[in-house]
Design a protein around this motif. Structure first.
Motif, PDB file in Angstrom:
ATOM      1  N   GLY A   1     -20.811  -5.650  26.361  1.00  0.00           N
ATOM      2  CA  GLY A   1     -20.136  -5.964  25.111  1.00  0.00           C
ATOM      3  C   GLY A   1     -18.647  -5.667  25.171  1.00  0.00           C
ATOM      4  N   VAL A   2     -17.903  -6.245  24.223  1.00  0.00           N
ATOM      5  CA  VAL A   2     -16.455  -6.036  24.164  1.00  0.00           C
ATOM      6  C   VAL A   2     -16.071  -5.582  22.758  1.00  0.00           C
ATOM      7  N   LEU A   3     -15.280  -4.527  22.686  1.00  0.00           N
ATOM      8  CA  LEU A   3     -14.652  -4.109  21.433  1.00  0.00           C
ATOM      9  C   LEU A   3     -13.158  -4.297  21.602  1.00  0.00           C
ATOM     10  N   LEU A   4     -12.481  -4.754  20.552  1.00  0.00           N
ATOM     11  CA  LEU A   4     -11.034  -4.944  20.649  1.00  0.00           C
ATOM     12  C   LEU A   4     -10.313  -4.158  19.564  1.00  0.00           C
ATOM     13  N   ALA A   5      -9.241  -3.486  19.986  1.00  0.00           N
ATOM     14  CA  ALA A   5      -8.421  -2.713  19.050  1.00  0.00           C
ATOM     15  C   ALA A   5      -7.581  -3.652  18.201  1.00  0.00           C
ATOM     16  N   VAL A   6      -7.362  -3.300  16.921  1.00  0.00           N
ATOM     17  CA  VAL A   6      -6.495  -4.115  16.060  1.00  0.00           C
ATOM     18  C   VAL A   6      -5.200  -3.398  15.674  1.00  0.00           C
ATOM     19  N   GLU A   7      -5.127  -2.088  15.949  1.00  0.00           N
ATOM     20  CA  GLU A   7      -3.943  -1.364  15.472  1.00  0.00           C
ATOM     21  C   GLU A   7      -2.777  -1.474  16.459  1.00  0.00           C
ATOM     22  N   HIS A   8      -1.589  -1.324  15.917  1.00  0.00           N
ATOM     23  CA  HIS A   8      -0.386  -1.124  16.716  1.00  0.00           C
ATOM     24  C   HIS A   8      -0.495   0.270  17.321  1.00  0.00           C
ATOM     25  N   SER A   9      -0.144   0.407  18.590  1.00  0.00           N
ATOM     26  CA  SER A   9      -0.194   1.734  19.205  1.00  0.00           C
ATOM     27  C   SER A   9       0.849   2.628  18.536  1.00  0.00           C
ATOM     28  N   GLY A  10       0.463   3.874  18.284  1.00  0.00           N
ATOM     29  CA  GLY A  10       1.396   4.779  17.611  1.00  0.00           C
ATOM     30  C   GLY A  10       1.210   4.742  16.104  1.00  0.00           C
ATOM     31  N   TYR A  11       2.248   5.035  15.340  1.00  0.00           N
ATOM     32  CA  TYR A  11       2.143   5.123  13.876  1.00  0.00           C
ATOM     33  C   TYR A  11       3.539   5.083  13.283  1.00  0.00           C
ATOM     34  N   GLU A  12       3.574   4.898  11.979  1.00  0.00           N
ATOM     35  CA  GLU A  12       4.827   4.956  11.223  1.00  0.00           C
ATOM     36  C   GLU A  12       4.822   6.295  10.491  1.00  0.00           C
ATOM     37  N   ALA A  13       5.966   6.979  10.484  1.00  0.00           N
ATOM     38  CA  ALA A  13       6.009   8.286   9.823  1.00  0.00           C
ATOM     39  C   ALA A  13       5.962   8.128   8.306  1.00  0.00           C
ATOM     40  N   GLY A  14       5.353   9.102   7.641  1.00  0.00           N
ATOM     41  CA  GLY A  14       5.287   9.110   6.179  1.00  0.00           C
ATOM     42  C   GLY A  14       6.603   9.607   5.586  1.00  0.00           C
ATOM     43  N   PRO A  15       6.635   9.894   4.252  1.00  0.00           N
ATOM     44  CA  PRO A  15       7.862  10.346   3.580  1.00  0.00           C
ATOM     45  C   PRO A  15       8.372  11.662   4.176  1.00  0.00           C
TER      46      PRO A  15
ATOM     47  N   GLU B   1       0.033  12.374  -0.356  1.00  0.00           N
ATOM     48  CA  GLU B   1      -0.804  11.405  -1.081  1.00  0.00           C
ATOM     49  C   GLU B   1      -0.514   9.973  -0.654  1.00  0.00           C
ATOM     50  N   GLU B   2       0.779   9.666  -0.533  1.00  0.00           N
ATOM     51  CA  GLU B   2       1.192   8.305  -0.186  1.00  0.00           C
ATOM     52  C   GLU B   2       0.622   7.891   1.171  1.00  0.00           C
ATOM     53  N   VAL B   3       0.625   8.846   2.095  1.00  0.00           N
ATOM     54  CA  VAL B   3       0.103   8.569   3.436  1.00  0.00           C
ATOM     55  C   VAL B   3      -1.420   8.394   3.383  1.00  0.00           C
ATOM     56  N   LEU B   4      -2.075   9.269   2.648  1.00  0.00           N
ATOM     57  CA  LEU B   4      -3.540   9.155   2.532  1.00  0.00           C
ATOM     58  C   LEU B   4      -3.918   7.806   1.918  1.00  0.00           C
ATOM     59  N   LYS B   5      -3.193   7.426   0.877  1.00  0.00           N
ATOM     60  CA  LYS B   5      -3.484   6.152   0.211  1.00  0.00           C
ATOM     61  C   LYS B   5      -3.289   4.991   1.184  1.00  0.00           C
ATOM     62  N   HIS B   6      -2.208   5.063   1.955  1.00  0.00           N
ATOM     63  CA  HIS B   6      -1.942   4.004   2.935  1.00  0.00           C
ATOM     64  C   HIS B   6      -3.099   3.899   3.931  1.00  0.00           C
TER      65      HIS B   6
ATOM     66  N   ARG C   1       1.220  10.327   9.096  1.00  0.00           N
ATOM     67  CA  ARG C   1       1.235   9.183  10.004  1.00  0.00           C
ATOM     68  C   ARG C   1       0.514   8.004   9.372  1.00  0.00           C
ATOM     69  N   LYS C   2       1.185   6.870   9.388  1.00  0.00           N
ATOM     70  CA  LYS C   2       0.613   5.658   8.807  1.00  0.00           C
ATOM     71  C   LYS C   2       0.248   4.648   9.892  1.00  0.00           C
ATOM     72  N   ALA C   3      -0.942   4.086   9.779  1.00  0.00           N
ATOM     73  CA  ALA C   3      -1.399   3.089  10.763  1.00  0.00           C
ATOM     74  C   ALA C   3      -0.822   1.715  10.442  1.00  0.00           C
ATOM     75  N   MET C   4      -0.619   0.921  11.485  1.00  0.00           N
ATOM     76  CA  MET C   4      -0.152  -0.459  11.313  1.00  0.00           C
ATOM     77  C   MET C   4      -1.047  -1.372  12.150  1.00  0.00           C
ATOM     78  N   ILE C   5      -1.258  -2.585  11.632  1.00  0.00           N
ATOM     79  CA  ILE C   5      -1.993  -3.583  12.417  1.00  0.00           C
ATOM     80  C   ILE C   5      -1.014  -4.210  13.406  1.00  0.00           C
ATOM     81  N   LEU C   6      -1.490  -4.467  14.600  1.00  0.00           N
ATOM     82  CA  LEU C   6      -0.644  -5.049  15.644  1.00  0.00           C
ATOM     83  C   LEU C   6      -0.109  -6.399  15.182  1.00  0.00           C
TER      84      LEU C   6
END
Lengths: 354, 354
Positions: free
Chosen positions: B89-103, B141-146, B108-113
């Motif tokens: 089977g194959v699984l594929l990642a959808v996230e951008h490697s790394g993260y965006e910093a919060g306020p 809170e803002e980061v958790l919500k994201h 750490r905020k996740a981003m889709i590639l």
């Protein structure tokens, strides 16, 4: 052979590690209904529940022995999916069972099953789309055009969804008196080869052809004398000629092809498969030859299962042994081993989709 | 456990016949770049081609031993797909490697590639979507919500496409001085259990959780004395407590879960896996613990392959042996064996899709 990701991954899921298709067909609808009615006799009319029960018994025993199993989306898939072992591929039929008659009742037109689509096959997690069409090069122009259009539309939808497209062509009598006589036996090579030639054209986007055996061994000098059934026939060709016709069929098909059993008994299918494999087939997609005898026990599904576990598996093992020398689909043609059509760091951006 | 067709078929493709996930992770991007730079030293900067070459070597040797392999869509999938054997089977990642910093740089905020999507994963023929998010219950809170929103969106897209959703949560230091110290070791159970609790909620539509080991064995009384590395530490708990925390993690996860290796060495991972399996994990999705030592040979990929074929496969065999007692995903929970959510003759019409 450059393939898109979805075609490449899913074609692999249909075959064994060496690229051979050892596939079970249990997508029969009309022919299954008829067979069950015959067993049930005048006592009662067969029902959808009968078809489901027979399919559950057959699929449960035989599917685990296949590299992939072809199902129908009405009686088969919803009721047998959960019993399917991991790592067995799934093909789903998209056509309506049967056909619509052409002008003046001549010719047969394929229809897509109402409420069903290539897109749904893909979404369901299945590995390939199967379309059955009836085909005869002497059918009226309007019928031929209809069949070409249906195949082209399904082919394009399979490209859109990036899923393998397996096309099954089945001949029928147009000017011949019936499919049982010597006229049809003589016409069969031309019908089968014309089908393979037509649908090998790139415009149809077919990935695998599911073909009929291009002759009838019952009409050969060697086997015409009640060898496979109780009937004696006048021969129209010999096995040497049959083998040559199989090679012509292989040459006509520029796609990997598998042989279907089309209702012949296991003894005849073993020969059909051997000659097909020798000519270049990439395996089989075999249904009734393997399991039709089990239907005689219906509605005693326990007895069916016992028969399938012995005779059914014996049939499967013999045909797998013959197909172990089939031409791997991934070594066919001059394109070499299959590879992804775009090896690039930008693939994920450029790959089609939203 | 009632599942839609695409979820059911594809979950089966990820596991072995007994429902255990024995999965390889080779989707690393940032951590792989860093590791290769370390090996190459000051001589030259690592390039995308280096990452591709290392992934081709590792995937080619180890993927055939896995029930499924997790790839990234940039360096891995386009270059290693064709070498993948059938039935893996194959699984594929959808996230951008790394993260965006919060306020204020906190969280750490996740981003889709960019240019990539759940829909493309499905179209590519892959069997599951993997999303990695960093998670800490003390993030702003803002980061958790994201993070909640991203997971919910990917979960909904996976339902839309009818493909399994595997969510990986990785903790990080928020108020703790670093992830290396005793403060973080003490916080890790709370972080991991909070992640499992949050994303087990039905609204996220997660099918499998990929979790970190909920403690650090380097901070146990038994293993704090330079057992796994050259460092001696003050213990913050003992193995008995660790085992209890693993059981709490299992109780917090109402979804089947697998354990990740997260960069620990194989010796430590063998313990992590054993305690996880004993607590109820359904297998592993293991990367660096299995193959990171092979990177020391880069750019000599032949030497890498030799190392992987011996030590790499040895690692894989040992972790598979431990996972052979994992809890089958399809026996987890009170819902019984998985079945199709709608067994009906109308399924093909009512199944969602166009």
């Amino acid at each position: 052979m450059a393939l898109s990701a979805g075609k490449l991954i899913n074609l692999k899921q249909l075959s064994d590690a060496s690229g051979r298709f050892l596939m079970l067909a249990i997508d029969q609808r009309g022919s299954m209904e008829q067979a069950l009615q015959k067993v049930l006799g005048d006592g009662r009319k067969q029902t959808p529940e009968d078809v489901v029960a027979a399919k559950v018994a057959i699929t449960g025993v035989l599917a685990p022995h296949s590299t992939a199993t072809l199902m129908d989306p009405i009686y088969g898939f919803p009721y047998t999916l959960e019993a399917l072992p991991p790592k067995v591929g799934v093909l789903l039929a998209v056509e309506h069972s049967g056909y619509e008659a052409g002008p003046s009742g001549k010719g047969r037109k394929a229809m897509i099953l109402d409420g069903w689509s290539v897109s749904k096959v893909k979404r369901s997690g299945s590995n390939a789309v199967k379309l059955l069409i009836h085909y005869h090069p002497d059918a009226p122009e309007e019928v031929l055009k209809h069949q070409h259009d249906v195949v082209r539309q399904v082919g394009e939808a399979c490209v859109e969804e990036d899923i393998p497209f397996l096309l099954e062509t089945v001949g029928y009598a147009v000017d011949e008196p019936s499919t049982d006589g010597p006229e049809y036996a003589l016409a069969k090579p031309r019908i089968t080869i014309a089908s393979a030639t037509e649908f090998s054209k790139p415009e149809y986007r077919v990935d695998v052809l599911k073909l009929e055996f291009p002759t009838s061994l019952k009409f050969t000098e060697e086997f015409c004398n009640a060898y496979f059934d109780s009937k004696t026939r006048e021969p129209v060709y010999g096995v040497k000629e049959v083998k040559d016709i199989c090679k012509q069929l292989d040459a006509a098909s520029s796609k990997p092809w598998v042989i279907l059993s089309g209702g012949v008994d296991i003894d005849e299918f073993l020969f059909n498969l051997q000659f097909s494999v020798d000519a270049g087939a990439s395996g089989f997609l075999c249904g009734r030859a393997m399991w039709q005898q089990s239907l005689q026990f219906y509605p005693d599904t326990d007895a069916m299962v016992r028969f399938l576990e012995t005779d059914g598996v014996y049939n499967f093992n013999r045909i797998k042994a013959i197909a172990s020398n089939a031409t791997p689909w991934n070594s066919r043609g001059d394109g070499g081993a299959p590879s992804l059509d775009q090896k690039s760091l930008e693939w994920h951006k450029e790959y089609r989709g939203s």
